[in-house]
Design an enzyme around this catalytic site. Sequence first.
Site, short mmCIF file in Angstrom:
data_model
loop_
_atom_site.label_atom_id
_atom_site.label_comp_id
_atom_site.label_asym_id
_atom_site.label_seq_id
_atom_site.Cartn_x
_atom_site.Cartn_y
_atom_site.Cartn_z
N ASP A 75 18.10 -18.51 23.94
CA ASP A 75 17.35 -17.54 24.75
C ASP A 75 16.55 -18.37 25.75
OD1 ASP A 75 15.40 -15.89 25.82
OD2 ASP A 75 15.01 -14.83 23.95
N TYR A 120 10.51 -14.59 19.90
CA TYR A 120 10.09 -13.37 20.57
C TYR A 120 10.07 -12.23 19.53
CZ TYR A 120 10.35 -9.34 23.67
OH TYR A 120 10.10 -8.16 24.30
N LYS A 136 12.37 -10.39 33.18
CA LYS A 136 11.30 -11.37 33.42
C LYS A 136 11.53 -12.09 34.76
CE LYS A 136 10.20 -9.98 29.32
NZ LYS A 136 10.64 -10.64 28.11
N ARG A 150 31.95 2.05 32.70
CA ARG A 150 31.62 1.36 31.44
C ARG A 150 32.39 0.05 31.34
NH1 ARG A 150 34.19 2.56 26.97
NH2 ARG A 150 34.15 4.82 27.22
C1 LIG Z 1 11.29 -10.08 26.97
C2 LIG Z 1 12.05 -11.04 26.15
C3 LIG Z 1 13.19 -10.64 25.46
C4 LIG Z 1 13.68 -9.21 25.44
O1 LIG Z 1 14.06 -8.76 26.68
P1 LIG Z 1 13.96 -7.20 27.12
O2 LIG Z 1 14.50 -7.23 28.49
O3 LIG Z 1 12.50 -6.83 27.02
O4 LIG Z 1 14.78 -6.44 26.16
C5 LIG Z 1 13.87 -11.61 24.73
N1 LIG Z 1 13.45 -12.88 24.68
C6 LIG Z 1 12.35 -13.29 25.33
C7 LIG Z 1 11.95 -14.72 25.24
C8 LIG Z 1 11.61 -12.39 26.08
O5 LIG Z 1 10.52 -12.81 26.69
#
Ligand SMILES: *Cc1c(COP(=O)(O)O)cnc(C)c1O
Length: 398
Positions: A185, A110, A210, A58
């Site tokens: 983000d 998002y 992604k 952890r």
């Molecule tokens: C998919 C996504 C998230 C969240 O990510 P997860 O891995 O699905 O929790 C946050 N911001 C954007 C722009 C995303 O496309």
Amino acid sequence: MAGSDDTRPQYHIATELVHMDSDNVKDNYNAASVPIYQTATFKQTQADGTGGEYDYSRSGNPTRTAVEAHMAKIMRAERAFVVSTGMTALDVILRLVKSGQEIIAGDDLYGGTNRLLTYVSQYNGVKVHNVDTTQPEKVAERLDPVKTRLVLLESPTNPLIKIADIRTIASKVHEQCPAALVVVDNTMMSPLLQNTLELGADIEYHSGTKYLSGHHDLMAGVIGCKTAQVADQLYFVINSNGSGLGAFDSWLLLRGVKTLAIRMDKQQANAEQIAEFLEAQGLKVHYPGLKSHPQYELHRSLASGPGAVLSFETGDVGVSERIVESARLWGISVSFGCVNSLISMPCKMSHASIPAEIRKQRHLPEDLIRLCVGIEHVDDLVSDLANALRKAGITVKQ
Ligand SMILES: *Cc1c(COP(=O)(O)O)cnc(C)c1O
């Protein structure tokens, strides 16, 4: 800069992605691939329970450390962390905000981000202002030197592909609210196309689910920090709540990220052609690689490419549904960044958790179709889309 020595040259990011600094991985056998340390605990040598570099996964695990050092180098961050999902990355960052403090965020976020921000505003006594971040003055209007703790940006936004002037906003925030942090983000662009720490952000995070991993075979989040002070605060949270990424997923993420440049270059080249094809059909296309995008020049000043996500409007929800269902190569799926091409209707899928009236307020068209372009041959992608448009009753000009 973490994970590299100061004397070696800084390579292009495509090279850095593939090349791992050898001091990043201490392995007795010189393994070519970072080993997976699938262990919860590590033996110590001293009676007081110390003596080893690691003690409990952890708190730290060598496979996780390897991918964290690699990501810090790629994001040009002081330090990076990998956690269980992109939403976990945001959750860890949101723990820096105390009750009574405020967050300024975009209005085309998002869906999951919107859900988590709604939660903290309902349960944690944190006020969240959603503003149109394409206008830096709308952010400036909400800045409060005492209360503002985070300014949370996405650029391009998803699914409307709006651009936020990260550079201008970050400098306004730092000038007016020295205690506030600018958080971006950067999932849509990936570190290959946009470096938000260099544009002035204090924290950049990604959904590693992604582009970074690229194959939709794992979930992960990545956080890069500009200063050691912020990094220490985030590490405290990650160690406390146990959100660090497991060893096997850390290994998968590291394997995936090495091919980021080759995947993204191909996906982006395909996306550019598809955007032109759709625009030639007279459809309203949202893509920062098109000269018709209202912020084409601004995006070019922030990022080195337009990426591989675009959206378009047909003017009719039924027509959009028929297009989505008639496509054969394009998988109907939420998410993006995978080697396969995907098609979706955000209002019915990824953004369905945003109430209909708020979607309307934020000008999110119900007929919007989002395309997340993969690495297939572009001719196949275009002809599949052309067939789907025809089946939905649109006359296609080739
Ligand atoms: C998919 C996504 C998230 C969240 O990510 P997860 O891995 O699905 O929790 C946050 N911001 C954007 C722009 C995303 O496309």
